[in-house]
Motif scaffolding. Structure first.
Motif, mmCIF file in Angstrom:
data_model
loop_
_atom_site.group_PDB
_atom_site.id
_atom_site.type_symbol
_atom_site.label_atom_id
_atom_site.label_comp_id
_atom_site.label_asym_id
_atom_site.label_seq_id
_atom_site.Cartn_x
_atom_site.Cartn_y
_atom_site.Cartn_z
ATOM 1 N N ILE A 105 0.858 -1.189 0.000
ATOM 2 C CA ILE A 105 0.000 0.000 0.000
ATOM 3 C C ILE A 105 0.889 1.232 0.000
ATOM 4 O O ILE A 105 1.782 1.368 0.848
ATOM 5 C CB ILE A 105 -0.930 0.032 1.226
ATOM 6 C CG1 ILE A 105 -1.880 -1.174 1.217
ATOM 7 C CG2 ILE A 105 -1.728 1.328 1.269
ATOM 8 C CD1 ILE A 105 -2.737 -1.282 2.468
ATOM 9 N N ASN A 106 0.634 2.110 -0.946
ATOM 10 C CA ASN A 106 1.386 3.358 -1.077
ATOM 11 C C ASN A 106 0.436 4.523 -0.811
ATOM 12 O O ASN A 106 -0.488 4.762 -1.584
ATOM 13 C CB ASN A 106 1.983 3.456 -2.494
ATOM 14 C CG ASN A 106 2.611 4.811 -2.764
ATOM 15 O OD1 ASN A 106 2.924 5.562 -1.851
ATOM 16 N ND2 ASN A 106 2.784 5.133 -4.042
ATOM 17 N N LEU A 107 0.652 5.226 0.303
ATOM 18 C CA LEU A 107 -0.180 6.369 0.654
ATOM 19 C C LEU A 107 0.461 7.648 0.123
ATOM 20 O O LEU A 107 1.302 8.273 0.772
ATOM 21 C CB LEU A 107 -0.361 6.444 2.181
ATOM 22 C CG LEU A 107 -0.962 5.206 2.851
ATOM 23 C CD1 LEU A 107 -1.038 5.393 4.360
ATOM 24 C CD2 LEU A 107 -2.338 4.888 2.278
ATOM 25 N N GLN A 148 3.289 -8.507 -6.299
ATOM 26 C CA GLN A 148 2.262 -8.339 -5.288
ATOM 27 C C GLN A 148 1.168 -7.380 -5.774
ATOM 28 O O GLN A 148 1.448 -6.434 -6.512
ATOM 29 C CB GLN A 148 2.873 -7.771 -4.004
ATOM 30 C CG GLN A 148 3.980 -8.613 -3.392
ATOM 31 C CD GLN A 148 5.356 -8.230 -3.890
ATOM 32 O OE1 GLN A 148 5.499 -7.682 -4.984
ATOM 33 N NE2 GLN A 148 6.370 -8.523 -3.092
ATOM 34 N N PRO A 149 -0.083 -7.594 -5.367
ATOM 35 C CA PRO A 149 -1.120 -6.594 -5.624
ATOM 36 C C PRO A 149 -0.794 -5.319 -4.860
ATOM 37 O O PRO A 149 -0.259 -5.370 -3.746
ATOM 38 C CB PRO A 149 -2.393 -7.263 -5.094
ATOM 39 C CG PRO A 149 -1.919 -8.272 -4.102
ATOM 40 C CD PRO A 149 -0.594 -8.755 -4.607
ATOM 41 N N ALA A 150 -1.100 -4.195 -5.466
ATOM 42 C CA ALA A 150 -0.768 -2.907 -4.862
ATOM 43 C C ALA A 150 -1.996 -2.008 -4.826
ATOM 44 O O ALA A 150 -2.854 -2.065 -5.720
ATOM 45 C CB ALA A 150 0.359 -2.219 -5.637
ATOM 46 N N LEU A 151 -2.060 -1.183 -3.793
ATOM 47 C CA LEU A 151 -3.063 -0.125 -3.694
ATOM 48 C C LEU A 151 -2.332 1.190 -3.491
ATOM 49 O O LEU A 151 -1.540 1.325 -2.555
ATOM 50 C CB LEU A 151 -4.016 -0.367 -2.516
ATOM 51 C CG LEU A 151 -4.967 0.793 -2.171
ATOM 52 C CD1 LEU A 151 -5.949 1.052 -3.307
ATOM 53 C CD2 LEU A 151 -5.711 0.518 -0.859
ATOM 54 N N ALA A 152 -2.581 2.139 -4.378
ATOM 55 C CA ALA A 152 -1.999 3.477 -4.254
ATOM 56 C C ALA A 152 -3.127 4.476 -4.019
ATOM 57 O O ALA A 152 -4.009 4.625 -4.872
ATOM 58 C CB ALA A 152 -1.217 3.839 -5.511
ATOM 59 N N SER A 191 -3.715 -4.420 -9.517
ATOM 60 C CA SER A 191 -3.394 -3.307 -8.626
ATOM 61 C C SER A 191 -4.377 -2.167 -8.852
ATOM 62 O O SER A 191 -5.082 -2.116 -9.871
ATOM 63 C CB SER A 191 -1.953 -2.833 -8.854
ATOM 64 O OG SER A 191 -1.035 -3.844 -8.470
ATOM 65 N N TYR A 192 -4.378 -1.222 -7.905
ATOM 66 C CA TYR A 192 -5.399 -0.179 -7.901
ATOM 67 C C TYR A 192 -4.775 1.172 -7.563
ATOM 68 O O TYR A 192 -3.876 1.263 -6.712
ATOM 69 C CB TYR A 192 -6.476 -0.489 -6.851
ATOM 70 C CG TYR A 192 -7.070 -1.873 -6.963
ATOM 71 C CD1 TYR A 192 -8.253 -2.097 -7.660
ATOM 72 C CD2 TYR A 192 -6.435 -2.974 -6.374
ATOM 73 C CE1 TYR A 192 -8.799 -3.371 -7.773
ATOM 74 C CE2 TYR A 192 -6.964 -4.247 -6.475
ATOM 75 C CZ TYR A 192 -8.151 -4.442 -7.180
ATOM 76 O OH TYR A 192 -8.674 -5.705 -7.288
ATOM 77 N N ARG A 193 -5.263 2.207 -8.228
ATOM 78 C CA ARG A 193 -4.930 3.591 -7.848
ATOM 79 C C ARG A 193 -6.236 4.317 -7.581
ATOM 80 O O ARG A 193 -7.102 4.404 -8.447
ATOM 81 C CB ARG A 193 -4.136 4.310 -8.946
ATOM 82 C CG ARG A 193 -3.906 5.783 -8.615
ATOM 83 C CD ARG A 193 -2.912 6.429 -9.570
ATOM 84 N NE ARG A 193 -3.373 6.464 -10.945
ATOM 85 C CZ ARG A 193 -4.163 7.430 -11.445
ATOM 86 N NH1 ARG A 193 -4.613 8.400 -10.663
ATOM 87 N NH2 ARG A 193 -4.518 7.393 -12.712
ATOM 88 N N LEU A 194 -6.374 4.843 -6.369
ATOM 89 C CA LEU A 194 -7.583 5.539 -5.954
ATOM 90 C C LEU A 194 -7.247 6.984 -5.609
ATOM 91 O O LEU A 194 -6.481 7.242 -4.681
ATOM 92 C CB LEU A 194 -8.207 4.847 -4.733
ATOM 93 C CG LEU A 194 -9.470 5.488 -4.164
ATOM 94 C CD1 LEU A 194 -10.613 5.425 -5.174
ATOM 95 C CD2 LEU A 194 -9.872 4.811 -2.853
#
Length: 496
Positions: A371-373, A387-391, A419-422
């Motif tokens: 997870i990248n905040l 790995q799956p990622a969430l940004a 992966s996801y970017r929100l």
């Protein structure tokens, strides 16, 4: 509606009325100060009684505050009341003594009254802008415990010092599911193990941010919802692990609200202090290591240094995961032996820490998710990771670095997992930490989501991602995330 939060602090009860961000004692002093000024404009029959009562309330509360410790936000209140006090009390005393009194004409008295009210009003305004943070109640089924560990890597030299025998040391704070503590249990100090450590860290954060230290004097007064060294929960089996790296100059406790929320839902969060990078790191022996990070004024040189700092942080994260494995196996002392599921691990970070998390995931396959905040990827060697990622990113504006989203997109497209970017509307860079709880609610600083909504959104989105990737809970993750903002999904071979 006002929310009252009670907590023990140095043997005293410090109850904060969050609507005013003032304690009952401070509110009492405020009411007494206002009444002193207003009494002058009341009918003659009521004026003496109100003046005496207001003066007594103000003086007594001011005395108690001076003993307990006066916050700087109360100084304008005290000054305004002190200026009004002699003008309010003098006519009453003269009347009691049988001496003639003479009331100033309204047009002479009103400027002074307005000035006093202005000073007094500045107090609650300052308390609202720079409050003692009140942490949201964790919503999970577990109580939360916390403890601090310090580990030294014998295989890595400390590159920030000239001593060839110095080895890299990191301080790690764990938040974990705990048994319910007794009602009177001391809640953990925010920013440190002790109030002295909390003030040391708070002062260092103020210096790093180029703020006068007194502006943040309410922050080290805060207590959280976790209990130091609380017994581990006797249910829940082995808990997935989430490692966290703070922002540049940030400290291990900067995301405490988020860490407590995750721990209440059955995760163990391990947040790192990175010595010589974090604003201040207080070692177990009491030695304080202050940051050596400073801007050179040369963008290229600063970027080069950020790449090196990110590399060191990524190595710190891998080292801590190794130590957590030893802790789980009982090779080092700790109550979490046999309770850490190091086969289900996410690596996370905010800002520079988010970049370090991405780099650590690429280099270390023991991490199962990342997870990248709102962090800029600094890894100079952009290669695929598995790995799956969430940004999570702040709202994009013309002031946003034009390189940020294209580079982040390129990194996410390299993942061989979905992966996801929100992008969260109303979010700013500091939305993703505890900053909204104690900094002025200025949209350009902490976003426009508010003090309550900011931590809720960050926790809800990251929990949904962790539950899906580490616990393999069924559900529509994309649907859940898209409810919070503009979502882009990157699937292997079919990115968008």
């Amino acid at each position: 509606m006002w929310q009252r939060v009670s907590r023990a602090e140095d043997g005293r009860v410090n109850e904060i009325i969050t609507g005013l961000h003032m304690s009952p004692l401070e509110s009492l002093a405020l009411l007494g100060a206002v009444a002193l000024v207003v009494a002058r404009w009341l009918p003659p029959a009521a004026r003496p009684r109100v003046t005496i009562a207001a003066g007594a309330v103000f003086v007594l509360s001011a005395i108690v505050l001076s003993v307990a410790g006066v916050r700087w936000q109360m100084l304008p209140v005290l000054a305004g009341a002190a200026f009004a006090l002699p003008f309010a009390v003098s006519p009453v005393l003269r009347r009691r003594a049988g001496r003639p009194t003479r009331r100033a004409r309204w047009w002479l008295a009103s400027p002074g009254s307005v000035a006093c009210i202005g000073l007094i009003a500045a107090g609650p305004a300052a308390a609202w802008a720079f409050p003692v943070p009140v942490f949201p109640e964790p919503s999970g089924h577990f109580a939360v415990g916390t403890r601090v560990m310090q580990w030294t890597d014998p295989h890595r030299p400390e590159t920030a010092t000239a001593d060839p025998h110095d080895r890299r040391t990191v301080v790690v704070q764990l938040w974990y599911p705990a048994r319910q503590s007794p009602a009177g249990a001391q809640r953990a100090q925010y920013l440190g193990r002790t109030e002295h450590e909390a003030r040391t860290v708070s002062d260092a954060l103020a210096r790093y941010s180029s703020l006068p230290g007194f502006l943040l004097d309410g922050v080290p007064r805060a207590h959280t919802h976790s209990v130091f060294n609380a017994p581990v929960a006797d249910r829940g089996g082995r808990f997935p692990v989430v490692l966290f790296s703070p922002g540049l100059g940030g400290v291990r406790t900067q995301n405490t609200a988020w860490a407590e929320e995750l721990a209440s839902h059955g995760y163990v969060v391990a947040a790192l202090d990175h010595p010589y990078d974090s604003a201040a790191v207080v070692l177990s022996g009491g030695r304080t290591i202050n940051t050596r990070i400073a801007s050179t004024g040369d963008d290229d040189e600063d970027d080069k240094r950020a790449v090196e700092t990110t590399r060191i942080r990524a190595a710190d994260l891998s080292f801590v995961l190794t130590q957590l494995g030893r802790l789980d196996r009982g090779e080092s002392a700790g109550p979490l032996t046999g309770r850490l599921d190091t086969g289900r691990v996410a690596v996370t970070g905010h800002s520079l820490g988010g970049g370090a998390a991405l780099q650590a995931a690429r280099q270390d396959l023991r991490f199962d998710a990342v997870i990248n905040l709102d962090g800029y990827p600094r890894d100079p060697d952009l290669r695929s990771f598995h790995q799956p990622a969430l940004a999570l990113t702040q709202a994009i504006s013309p002031e946003t670095d034009a390189r940020y989203i294209p580079r982040l997109t390129k990194v996410l497209e390299l993942s061989t997992a979905t992966s996801y970017r929100l992008t969260i509307p109303g979010a700013a860079h500091l939305t993703f930490m505890d900053g909204p709880l104690y900094l002025p609610p200025v949209p350009s600083i902490v976003g426009s989501l508010g003090r309550t909504e900011s931590p809720r959104v960050v926790a809800a989105t990251t929990l949904a991602f962790l539950d899906t990737t580490l616990r393999h809970k069924p559900g529509d993750l994309a649907g859940v995330l898209s409810a919070y903002g503009d979502l882009s999904v990157y699937r292997p071979g079919n990115s968008r």
